[in-house]
Motif scaffolding. Sequence first.
Motif, short mmCIF file in Angstrom:
data_model
loop_
_atom_site.label_atom_id
_atom_site.label_comp_id
_atom_site.label_asym_id
_atom_site.label_seq_id
_atom_site.Cartn_x
_atom_site.Cartn_y
_atom_site.Cartn_z
N UNK A 62 14.32 -11.07 -0.93
CA UNK A 62 13.61 -11.65 -1.92
C UNK A 62 12.24 -12.06 -1.20
N UNK A 63 12.38 -12.77 -0.12
CA UNK A 63 11.19 -13.30 0.75
C UNK A 63 10.32 -12.27 1.31
N UNK A 64 10.81 -11.45 1.55
CA UNK A 64 10.01 -10.33 2.20
C UNK A 64 9.36 -9.27 0.88
N UNK A 65 10.20 -9.29 -0.03
CA UNK A 65 9.27 -8.97 -1.45
C UNK A 65 8.15 -9.39 -1.99
N UNK A 66 8.46 -10.94 -1.67
CA UNK A 66 7.50 -11.94 -1.99
C UNK A 66 6.15 -11.67 -0.94
N UNK A 67 6.46 -11.34 0.33
CA UNK A 67 5.53 -11.38 1.35
C UNK A 67 4.67 -10.13 1.18
N UNK A 68 5.55 -8.90 0.63
CA UNK A 68 4.78 -7.84 0.32
C UNK A 68 3.84 -7.87 -0.48
N UNK A 69 4.42 -8.60 -1.96
CA UNK A 69 3.35 -9.04 -3.00
C UNK A 69 2.10 -9.67 -2.53
N UNK A 70 2.49 -10.72 -1.60
CA UNK A 70 1.48 -11.48 -1.11
C UNK A 70 0.02 -10.71 -0.62
N UNK A 71 0.48 -9.70 0.35
CA UNK A 71 -0.26 -8.81 0.99
C UNK A 71 -0.93 -7.91 0.16
N UNK A 72 -0.71 -7.65 -0.96
CA UNK A 72 -1.32 -6.69 -1.97
C UNK A 72 -2.14 -7.72 -2.81
N UNK A 73 -2.35 -8.89 -2.80
CA UNK A 73 -3.21 -9.70 -3.88
C UNK A 73 -4.54 -9.08 -3.45
N UNK A 74 -5.23 -9.03 -4.41
CA UNK A 74 -6.82 -8.68 -4.20
C UNK A 74 -7.71 -9.99 -3.88
N UNK A 75 -7.28 -11.12 -4.42
CA UNK A 75 -8.14 -12.29 -3.92
C UNK A 75 -7.34 -12.86 -2.59
N UNK A 76 -8.32 -13.20 -1.89
CA UNK A 76 -7.62 -13.83 -0.61
C UNK A 76 -7.21 -15.26 -0.74
N UNK A 77 -7.73 -16.04 -1.72
CA UNK A 77 -7.04 -17.23 -1.90
C UNK A 77 -5.56 -17.23 -2.40
N UNK A 78 -5.49 -16.25 -3.26
CA UNK A 78 -4.06 -16.21 -3.85
C UNK A 78 -3.16 -15.38 -2.80
N UNK A 79 -3.91 -14.64 -1.94
CA UNK A 79 -2.94 -13.98 -1.02
C UNK A 79 -2.50 -14.99 0.15
N UNK A 80 -3.52 -15.91 0.54
CA UNK A 80 -2.98 -16.98 1.57
C UNK A 80 -1.91 -17.77 0.88
N UNK A 81 -2.30 -18.42 -0.49
CA UNK A 81 -1.54 -19.31 -1.07
C UNK A 81 0.17 -18.58 -1.23
N UNK A 82 0.14 -17.49 -1.38
CA UNK A 82 1.50 -17.00 -1.58
C UNK A 82 2.08 -16.52 -0.13
N UNK A 83 1.41 -16.46 0.91
CA UNK A 83 1.80 -16.22 2.32
C UNK A 83 2.31 -17.66 2.69
N UNK A 84 1.61 -18.68 2.30
CA UNK A 84 2.02 -20.05 2.75
C UNK A 84 3.45 -20.27 1.93
N UNK A 85 3.42 -19.85 0.89
CA UNK A 85 4.76 -20.01 -0.03
C UNK A 85 5.84 -19.28 0.72
N UNK A 86 5.49 -18.01 1.08
CA UNK A 86 6.47 -17.33 2.04
C UNK A 86 6.87 -18.11 3.06
N UNK A 87 6.03 -18.47 3.78
CA UNK A 87 6.39 -19.31 5.21
C UNK A 87 7.47 -20.40 4.71
N UNK A 88 7.03 -21.31 3.71
CA UNK A 88 7.90 -22.36 3.46
C UNK A 88 9.47 -21.70 3.07
#
Length: 227
Positions: A56-82
């Motif tokens: 699930x975490x890997x799937x969330x990380x993949x979704x974060x990388x696919x985000x168009x907005x950089x802010x949403x991408x970074x927010x999701x990557x921080x969440x993935x890291x947490x």
Amino acid sequence: MAAMAVPLRVCHQEIVKFDLEIKAAVQDIRDCPGPLSALTELNNAVKEKFRHLRGCIQELEQMAKEQDKESEKQALLREVENHKKQMLSNQAAWRKANLACKIAIDNSEKDQLLQGRDSLRQRKTTKESLAESASNITESLMSISRMMSQQVQQSEETVQTLANSSRTILEANEEFKSMSGTIQLGRKLITKYNRRELTDKLLIFLALALFLATVLYILKKRLFPFL
């Protein structure tokens, strides 16, 4: 973006669900009383949950990388890291729970072995005590048997003494009967002698009276012939 929101929400829910299930399973491992087979089953279940959580975490990380907005991408990557840090924390807690559980199981097995030894020692002591009690009982029975034998011997001696006394009494009784007959015969003889003495006294008295009468008659004829 709206189409992306639904998978993200589902992925978040799955991550939260598996995280809670892992925490609950780790607590079950910490409280596991054993045996090792039960601990192995719990660990297999935790491994399976970690596998799903990692996916699930890997799937969330993949979704974060696919985000168009950089802010949403970074927010999701921080969440993935947490989530990764939380997963590592759960893995550390899992290892500690396993260590504590294995120590507890080992101590329990040692206690059972000690109890088994104590039980064997107690059974051995009980057997020795029973053997000693049996020996004491046997000795007591032998002592009682000797006492009974002595009592029987004394009883036989007493019966023999009574029999001898009975014969002595019978013999004395016969002697008393014989003496009684002799006494009765003596009494008859004495009575007879007393009667004979009385008769002799009477005859002597009559003879004396006759002699005196005769003397008086002779004196009268010589002294007083004219009478």
